[in-house]
Enzyme design. Structure first.
Site, mmCIF file in Angstrom:
data_model
loop_
_atom_site.group_PDB
_atom_site.id
_atom_site.type_symbol
_atom_site.label_atom_id
_atom_site.label_comp_id
_atom_site.label_asym_id
_atom_site.label_seq_id
_atom_site.Cartn_x
_atom_site.Cartn_y
_atom_site.Cartn_z
ATOM 1 N N HIS A 1 -13.419 2.398 8.659
ATOM 2 C CA HIS A 1 -12.589 1.292 8.154
ATOM 3 C C HIS A 1 -13.126 0.822 6.796
ATOM 4 O O HIS A 1 -13.371 -0.368 6.569
ATOM 5 C CB HIS A 1 -12.532 0.122 9.152
ATOM 6 C CG HIS A 1 -11.319 -0.739 8.939
ATOM 7 N ND1 HIS A 1 -10.583 -1.272 9.972
ATOM 8 C CD2 HIS A 1 -10.688 -1.140 7.811
ATOM 9 C CE1 HIS A 1 -9.580 -1.970 9.481
ATOM 10 N NE2 HIS A 1 -9.625 -1.905 8.157
ATOM 11 N N THR B 1 -4.556 4.864 7.638
ATOM 12 C CA THR B 1 -5.479 3.862 7.086
ATOM 13 C C THR B 1 -4.983 2.462 7.434
ATOM 14 O O THR B 1 -5.474 1.484 6.875
ATOM 15 C CB THR B 1 -5.567 3.960 5.546
ATOM 16 O OG1 THR B 1 -4.237 3.825 5.021
ATOM 17 C CG2 THR B 1 -6.190 5.267 5.089
ATOM 18 N N ILE C 1 0.837 -1.211 0.000
ATOM 19 C CA ILE C 1 0.000 0.000 0.000
ATOM 20 C C ILE C 1 0.868 1.256 0.000
ATOM 21 O O ILE C 1 0.640 2.191 -0.782
ATOM 22 C CB ILE C 1 -0.966 -0.002 1.209
ATOM 23 C CG1 ILE C 1 -1.937 -1.185 1.089
ATOM 24 C CG2 ILE C 1 -1.738 1.317 1.297
ATOM 25 C CD1 ILE C 1 -2.806 -1.430 2.310
ATOM 26 N N ALA D 1 -11.590 1.853 3.794
ATOM 27 C CA ALA D 1 -10.600 2.149 2.746
ATOM 28 C C ALA D 1 -10.526 1.038 1.698
ATOM 29 O O ALA D 1 -10.244 1.288 0.532
ATOM 30 C CB ALA D 1 -9.223 2.371 3.372
ATOM 31 N N PHE D 2 -10.807 -0.190 2.131
ATOM 32 C CA PHE D 2 -10.672 -1.340 1.213
ATOM 33 C C PHE D 2 -11.958 -1.585 0.443
ATOM 34 O O PHE D 2 -11.997 -2.464 -0.425
ATOM 35 C CB PHE D 2 -10.366 -2.597 2.038
ATOM 36 C CG PHE D 2 -11.566 -3.001 2.865
ATOM 37 C CD1 PHE D 2 -11.846 -2.372 4.056
ATOM 38 C CD2 PHE D 2 -12.449 -3.964 2.399
ATOM 39 C CE1 PHE D 2 -12.981 -2.695 4.794
ATOM 40 C CE2 PHE D 2 -13.587 -4.293 3.124
ATOM 41 C CZ PHE D 2 -13.836 -3.651 4.329
ATOM 42 N N GLU E 1 -11.751 0.168 17.805
ATOM 43 C CA GLU E 1 -12.719 0.330 16.718
ATOM 44 C C GLU E 1 -13.839 -0.714 16.725
ATOM 45 O O GLU E 1 -14.998 -0.378 16.463
ATOM 46 C CB GLU E 1 -11.917 0.254 15.425
ATOM 47 C CG GLU E 1 -12.666 0.436 14.166
ATOM 48 C CD GLU E 1 -11.699 0.158 13.013
ATOM 49 O OE1 GLU E 1 -10.589 0.719 13.013
ATOM 50 O OE2 GLU E 1 -12.063 -0.641 12.154
ATOM 51 N N ARG F 1 -3.761 0.706 11.010
ATOM 52 C CA ARG F 1 -4.446 0.168 12.180
ATOM 53 C C ARG F 1 -4.466 1.226 13.272
ATOM 54 O O ARG F 1 -3.483 1.945 13.472
ATOM 55 C CB ARG F 1 -3.749 -1.091 12.715
ATOM 56 C CG ARG F 1 -4.016 -2.354 11.922
ATOM 57 C CD ARG F 1 -5.486 -2.815 12.015
ATOM 58 N NE ARG F 1 -5.752 -4.020 11.255
ATOM 59 C CZ ARG F 1 -6.143 -4.042 9.979
ATOM 60 N NH1 ARG F 1 -6.309 -2.913 9.312
ATOM 61 N NH2 ARG F 1 -6.378 -5.191 9.379
HETATM 62 P P1 NAI Z 1 2.741 -4.980 3.587
HETATM 63 O O1 NAI Z 1 3.018 -6.176 4.444
HETATM 64 O O2 NAI Z 1 2.852 -5.101 2.110
HETATM 65 O O3 NAI Z 1 3.687 -3.765 4.048
HETATM 66 C C1 NAI Z 1 3.962 -3.482 5.378
HETATM 67 C C2 NAI Z 1 5.313 -2.790 5.435
HETATM 68 O O4 NAI Z 1 5.575 -2.431 6.792
HETATM 69 C C3 NAI Z 1 6.477 -3.693 4.981
HETATM 70 O O5 NAI Z 1 7.264 -3.023 4.018
HETATM 71 C C4 NAI Z 1 7.274 -3.931 6.251
HETATM 72 O O6 NAI Z 1 8.682 -4.058 6.038
HETATM 73 C C5 NAI Z 1 6.944 -2.704 7.070
HETATM 74 N N1 NAI Z 1 7.119 -2.921 8.507
HETATM 75 C C6 NAI Z 1 6.716 -3.982 9.239
HETATM 76 N N2 NAI Z 1 7.059 -3.798 10.539
HETATM 77 C C7 NAI Z 1 7.674 -2.606 10.607
HETATM 78 C C8 NAI Z 1 8.239 -1.862 11.670
HETATM 79 N N3 NAI Z 1 8.246 -2.353 12.919
HETATM 80 N N4 NAI Z 1 8.784 -0.662 11.409
HETATM 81 C C9 NAI Z 1 8.803 -0.183 10.131
HETATM 82 N N5 NAI Z 1 8.295 -0.836 9.067
HETATM 83 C C10 NAI Z 1 7.716 -2.041 9.314
HETATM 84 O O7 NAI Z 1 1.270 -4.494 4.014
HETATM 85 P P2 NAI Z 1 0.258 -3.604 3.179
HETATM 86 O O8 NAI Z 1 -0.553 -4.465 2.271
HETATM 87 O O9 NAI Z 1 0.968 -2.436 2.604
HETATM 88 O O10 NAI Z 1 -0.725 -3.110 4.332
HETATM 89 C C11 NAI Z 1 -0.253 -2.285 5.398
HETATM 90 C C12 NAI Z 1 -1.305 -2.296 6.506
HETATM 91 O O11 NAI Z 1 -2.485 -1.659 6.049
HETATM 92 C C13 NAI Z 1 -1.779 -3.718 6.889
HETATM 93 O O12 NAI Z 1 -0.940 -4.297 7.865
HETATM 94 C C14 NAI Z 1 -3.159 -3.483 7.431
HETATM 95 O O13 NAI Z 1 -3.088 -3.318 8.829
HETATM 96 C C15 NAI Z 1 -3.578 -2.154 6.788
HETATM 97 N N6 NAI Z 1 -4.706 -2.324 5.878
HETATM 98 C C16 NAI Z 1 -5.798 -1.510 6.063
HETATM 99 C C17 NAI Z 1 -6.894 -1.612 5.233
HETATM 100 C C18 NAI Z 1 -8.070 -0.722 5.404
HETATM 101 O O14 NAI Z 1 -9.128 -0.995 4.845
HETATM 102 N N7 NAI Z 1 -7.961 0.385 6.120
HETATM 103 C C19 NAI Z 1 -6.939 -2.623 4.165
HETATM 104 C C20 NAI Z 1 -5.708 -3.381 4.011
HETATM 105 C C21 NAI Z 1 -4.662 -3.229 4.863
#
Ligand code: NAI
Length: 338
Positions: A300, A229, A151, A302-303, A260, A231
């Protein structure tokens, strides 16, 4: 396999029905939680969204459970360690809506930068006065993206189109993506010190819980915009309220809030008074945020586009079929990795 599907809308049930020729499926609108898990004691598979809480209480009530599939990327509502201990496989939907969530980020950001809610409310009342609606350009502003996964990278790509300067922070930087998309990595403090807009895209883990708290706000520029967007637990809402009150944060766009699941339904709050432990101080802070004029909250969602939801169902069906055929996919925890 006996599959119990939770938090399901009727159109989703229609899509999942293609599994009915191979499996026994029951559909439930409510989330799966300790209080109702015993009603599903024969389930070998459960398929949930993010408001189910899969912890020791639920697992104890489901002795035949072998697989949990969540119709989400995030899996912080599932106790992975407890599942591993029981030999239960957990599958998610690793990617389905990176563009979708990234588009929502700019929905929130443009709402703030162009005062869209106030502007539209006004014209709905027949008031065409532009007074007090002055906003700001995105072009030339610095965007700081925390988390350059699927994202975060889409957000950086879209920001390029707006002509924004782009900084990013990630625990595991991806230099190839930085080169390709033309953004620069910084450490978190440096990003916070330079960004006009901070957008969060890391998962919530014990390490990232409260990542944006008092210390992080102190590092930020005065008048920064915060978009979350990812958590709710990434942001300390008490520190955010203080930062909004002092003007450190000019505005916030939030698709997620801590506590939430409770705030979604007033009835949940009532129920929780008797059944669960919640952080009532945080819940109160959420309610204050909901009423602030410079805080823009979406539920919540966004998706939530038809295209993204269809992708979620396609992957979920493949996850359940894969597990049943001894070829698990999208495994985030369990005895088999893949
Ligand atoms: P992703 O797994 O592709 O990317 C997460 C990134 O965070 C990775 O590059 C990782 O290296 C980095 N990361 C992990 N731990 C870290 C830390 N301690 N410090 C710094 N960087 C760290 O996940 P994606 O698909 O980009 O989604 C991100 C988040 O968005 C999800 O975990 C989910 O919680 C949230 N999300 C929210 C949605 C919504 O509808 N609001 C829908 C989909 C996801």
């Amino acid at each position: 396999m006996r599959i119990a599907v939770f938090e399901v809308e009727s159109w989703e049930a229609e899509a999942l029905a293609e599994l009915e020729s191979e499996h026994w499926i029951t559909y439930h609108r409510e989330p799966l939680e300790a209080a109702n898990a015993a009603e599903h004691a024969d389930a070998e598979a459960v398929c949930t969204f993010i408001y189910s809480e899969i912890g020791p209480g639920v697992l104890a009530a489901l002795p035949r459970l072998r697989v949990v599939t969540t119709r989400s990327t995030g899996h912080d509502h599932i106790d992975l360690a407890a599942c591993r201990e029981r030999g239960i496989t957990v599958c998610n939907v690793p990617s389905y809506g990176e563009n979708t969530v990234a588009e929502h980020v700019f929905g929130l950001l443009l709402t703030i930068s162009h005062n869209l809610t106030e502007a539209i409310d006004r014209t709905r009342r027949g008031d065409f006065s532009p007074e007090g609606l002055e906003g700001f350009d995105l072009r030339g502003r610095t965007l700081g993206v925390v988390g350059t996964g699927a994202i975060g990278r889409h957000v950086l790509e879209i920001a390029r189109g707006f002509g924004m300067e782009r900084l990013a922070y990630d625990k595991y930087p991806d230099p190839e993506a930085a080169e390709r998309l033309g953004f620069a990595y910084r450490d978190l403090d440096a990003l916070l010190a330079h960004a006009d807009v901070v957008s969060l895209h890391v998962p919530e883990t014990p390490e990232t819980h409260g990542l944006i708290g008092e210390r992080a706000f102190a590092c930020m520029k005065d008048g920064v915009v915060l978009i979350n967007t990812a958590r709710g637990g990434l942001v300390d809402v008490h520190a955010l309220l203080q930062a909004l009150a002092s003007g450190k944060v000019r505005a916030a766009g939030l698709d997620v809030l801590p506590e939430e699941p409770v705030i979604r339904e007033e009835s949940e709050v009532l129920r929780s008074l008797f059944q669960r432990e919640y952080d009532y101080r945080t819940l109160l802070a959420d309610h204050v945020l909901l009423r602030m004029r410079n805080v823009f909250i979406t539920p919540h969602s966004a998706f939530d586009t038809r295209e993204a939801l269809q992708r979620i169902l396609d992957v979920t069906i493949a996850n359940l079929r894969g597990f049943a055929r001894d070829a698990p996919r999208s495994v985030v925890a369990g005895p088999v990795s893949g």
